[in-house]
Motif scaffolding. Sequence first.
Motif, PDB file in Angstrom:
ATOM      1  N   PHE A   4      33.286  36.862  41.605  1.00 49.51           N
ATOM      2  CA  PHE A   4      34.081  36.464  42.344  1.00 49.51           C
ATOM      3  C   PHE A   4      35.030  37.664  42.003  1.00 49.51           C
ATOM      4  N   TRP A   5      35.295  37.690  40.929  1.00 47.53           N
ATOM      5  CA  TRP A   5      35.296  39.770  39.990  1.00 47.53           C
ATOM      6  C   TRP A   5      35.028  40.815  40.511  1.00 47.53           C
ATOM      7  N   ALA A   6      33.262  40.628  40.565  1.00 48.49           N
ATOM      8  CA  ALA A   6      32.775  42.377  41.259  1.00 48.49           C
ATOM      9  C   ALA A   6      33.406  41.892  42.362  1.00 48.49           C
ATOM     10  N   TYR A   7      33.596  41.201  43.141  1.00 46.43           N
ATOM     11  CA  TYR A   7      34.059  42.238  44.831  1.00 46.43           C
ATOM     12  C   TYR A   7      35.664  42.170  45.111  1.00 46.43           C
ATOM     13  N   LEU A   8      36.134  41.957  44.156  1.00 49.30           N
ATOM     14  CA  LEU A   8      37.934  41.797  43.217  1.00 49.30           C
ATOM     15  C   LEU A   8      38.454  43.612  43.677  1.00 49.30           C
ATOM     16  N   PRO A   9      37.518  44.422  42.667  1.00 50.92           N
ATOM     17  CA  PRO A   9      38.414  45.946  43.693  1.00 50.92           C
ATOM     18  C   PRO A   9      37.780  46.196  45.121  1.00 50.92           C
ATOM     19  N   VAL A 164      36.579  47.870  61.135  1.00 52.38           N
ATOM     20  CA  VAL A 164      36.979  48.391  59.741  1.00 52.38           C
ATOM     21  C   VAL A 164      36.879  47.833  58.383  1.00 52.38           C
ATOM     22  N   GLN A 165      36.795  48.726  57.390  1.00 54.39           N
ATOM     23  CA  GLN A 165      36.672  47.537  56.485  1.00 54.39           C
ATOM     24  C   GLN A 165      38.201  47.789  55.472  1.00 54.39           C
ATOM     25  N   GLU A 166      38.561  46.793  55.946  1.00 48.87           N
ATOM     26  CA  GLU A 166      40.138  46.594  55.544  1.00 48.87           C
ATOM     27  C   GLU A 166      39.778  45.456  54.750  1.00 48.87           C
ATOM     28  N   LEU A 167      41.153  44.778  54.770  1.00 49.63           N
ATOM     29  CA  LEU A 167      41.272  43.136  52.702  1.00 49.63           C
ATOM     30  C   LEU A 167      40.460  42.412  53.583  1.00 49.63           C
ATOM     31  N   ALA A 171      37.164  40.431  51.625  1.00 45.78           N
ATOM     32  CA  ALA A 171      36.524  39.074  51.636  1.00 45.78           C
ATOM     33  C   ALA A 171      35.893  38.308  52.802  1.00 45.78           C
ATOM     34  N   GLN A 172      35.784  38.841  53.942  1.00 48.80           N
ATOM     35  CA  GLN A 172      34.356  37.701  54.688  1.00 48.80           C
ATOM     36  C   GLN A 172      32.859  38.053  53.592  1.00 48.80           C
ATOM     37  N   ASN A 173      32.640  39.259  53.556  1.00 47.00           N
ATOM     38  CA  ASN A 173      32.166  40.378  53.442  1.00 47.00           C
ATOM     39  C   ASN A 173      31.493  38.945  51.378  1.00 47.00           C
ATOM     40  N   GLY A 174      33.226  39.097  50.503  1.00 50.12           N
ATOM     41  CA  GLY A 174      32.191  38.525  49.590  1.00 50.12           C
ATOM     42  C   GLY A 174      32.341  37.135  49.286  1.00 50.12           C
TER      43      GLY A 174
END
Length: 214
Positions: A4-9, A164-167, A171-174
Amino acid sequence: MSDFWAYLPQMLEGTVTALEIGTLGTAAALVAGMLLAVARQHAPAIVRALVAAYVELIRGTPPILQLFILYFGLTQFGVFLSAWTAGLLWLIAYGAGYAVEIFRAGLAAVPTGQTEAAAALGLSSPRTLTAITLPQTVTAMLPALTNFIIIQLKSTSILYVIGVQELLAHAQNGASNTHQPLAIYAIAGAIYIILNVAISRAVAYLRGRLVWMR
């Protein structure tokens, strides 16, 4: 929780992208909406009819369909837009269709006696619009404007469907690559809530300042 923390940035990076495209799209949509609202009130009948048709088109069709027409449909005519450009243009076009009604309601809130008095004093129509009508219009429309800005920001989440690589895209990728999808989506929702509360507080502060200045 390490996944989880890896995807936060990346999600924070997507938040910046959402704010960038949301800010540009909203600002341009407000300018376009203001011009269209003025045209709908003061332009010749054919122009008023075209503006009314545009508003009905935007409000009567699904947002994602409008986005697909811009990004995929125009390729039939040799027009190839990047995902970011198509997303921005859609956000402007979509927002303008709703901003028209916000400005129109704001313009209607200004008493006609004030414009008549300005004409009696010899003020030109552009001067009356900029010095008398628009300042009062902005004050009257601030509550609706708050909702409009929030909706525009949330609408950036649709852009993930065209890349578009928005929020939400991050999140979907994570969520797809970790074992904590609920945590990923929860933090994305928390970010949206924080941004929306900040927008509401900022507009409320601005409204207070404008009322005090008057």
